[in-house]
Design a protein around this motif. Structure first.
Motif, PDB file in Angstrom:
ATOM      1  N   SER A  75       0.845  -1.185   0.000  1.00 16.44           N
ATOM      2  CA  SER A  75       0.000   0.000   0.000  1.00 16.44           C
ATOM      3  C   SER A  75       0.878   1.232   0.000  1.00 16.44           C
ATOM      4  O   SER A  75       1.998   1.215   0.508  1.00 16.44           O
ATOM      5  N   CYS A  76       0.345   2.283  -0.551  1.00 13.13           N
ATOM      6  CA  CYS A  76       1.041   3.568  -0.543  1.00 13.13           C
ATOM      7  C   CYS A  76      -0.001   4.634  -0.217  1.00 13.13           C
ATOM      8  O   CYS A  76      -0.899   4.906  -1.028  1.00 13.13           O
ATOM      9  N   ALA A  77       0.145   5.194   0.967  1.00 15.09           N
ATOM     10  CA  ALA A  77      -0.784   6.233   1.414  1.00 15.09           C
ATOM     11  C   ALA A  77      -0.210   7.597   1.082  1.00 15.09           C
ATOM     12  O   ALA A  77       0.973   7.856   1.305  1.00 15.09           O
ATOM     13  N   ARG A 106      -5.999   1.881  -7.374  1.00 15.82           N
ATOM     14  CA  ARG A 106      -5.956   3.071  -6.538  1.00 15.82           C
ATOM     15  C   ARG A 106      -7.348   3.378  -6.029  1.00 15.82           C
ATOM     16  O   ARG A 106      -8.355   3.068  -6.681  1.00 15.82           O
ATOM     17  N   THR A 117      -4.941   6.295  -1.616  1.00 18.68           N
ATOM     18  CA  THR A 117      -4.080   5.128  -1.495  1.00 18.68           C
ATOM     19  C   THR A 117      -3.958   4.402  -2.829  1.00 18.68           C
ATOM     20  O   THR A 117      -4.945   4.288  -3.571  1.00 18.68           O
ATOM     21  N   TYR A 167      -2.340   0.691  -4.459  1.00 18.42           N
ATOM     22  CA  TYR A 167      -1.987  -0.652  -4.025  1.00 18.42           C
ATOM     23  C   TYR A 167      -1.202  -1.378  -5.127  1.00 18.42           C
ATOM     24  O   TYR A 167      -1.376  -1.109  -6.310  1.00 18.42           O
TER      25      TYR A 167
END
Length: 123
Positions: free
Chosen positions: A21-23, A72, A78, A80
């Motif tokens: 994940s990328c927040a 996304r 976020t 993914y």
């Protein structure tokens, strides 16, 4: 300005799966294309997959098709990366990045980067 923080990396056996994940923080998150890159020890950072700012189109490095899926959620800010059938050669630090340009696969086209998350695949 977009601040990115990756998570979800770890140690997995060959054949296993991980979801990264990328927040993101920043009011303009939804206007950026997002990409995942990876960098293995001693190698250059390489493009893995990207997704357009609308979320309706994805673009993959040729060698990454079939096992990796990007998605996304703009409501959650976020992005993914679902990784399946992992191989030892997938071991790398994985980075997410944001680009104001569309459908770019080169590192220099990306404006913002996360700090990376380590993925290690054991044989």
């Amino acid at each position: 300005q977009v601040h990115l923080v990756e998570s979800g990396g770890g140690l997995v056996q060959a054949g296993g799966s991980l979801r990264l994940s990328c927040a993101a923080s920043g009011r303009t998150f939804s206007s950026y294309d997002l990409g995942w890159f990876r960098q293995a020890p001693g190698k250059e950072r390489e493009f893995v997959v990207g997704i357009t700012w609308t979320g309706d189109s994805t673009y993959y490095a040729d060698t990454m098709k079939g096992r990796f899926t990007i998605s996304r959620d703009n409501a959650k800010n976020t992005v993914y990366l679902q990784m399946n059938s992992l191989k030892p050669e997938d071991t790398a630090v994985y980075y997410c990045a944001a680009s104001s340009r569309v459908r770019r696969t080169v590192r220099t086209a990306y404006d913002y980067w996360g700090q990376g998350t380590q993925v290690t695949v054991s044989s």
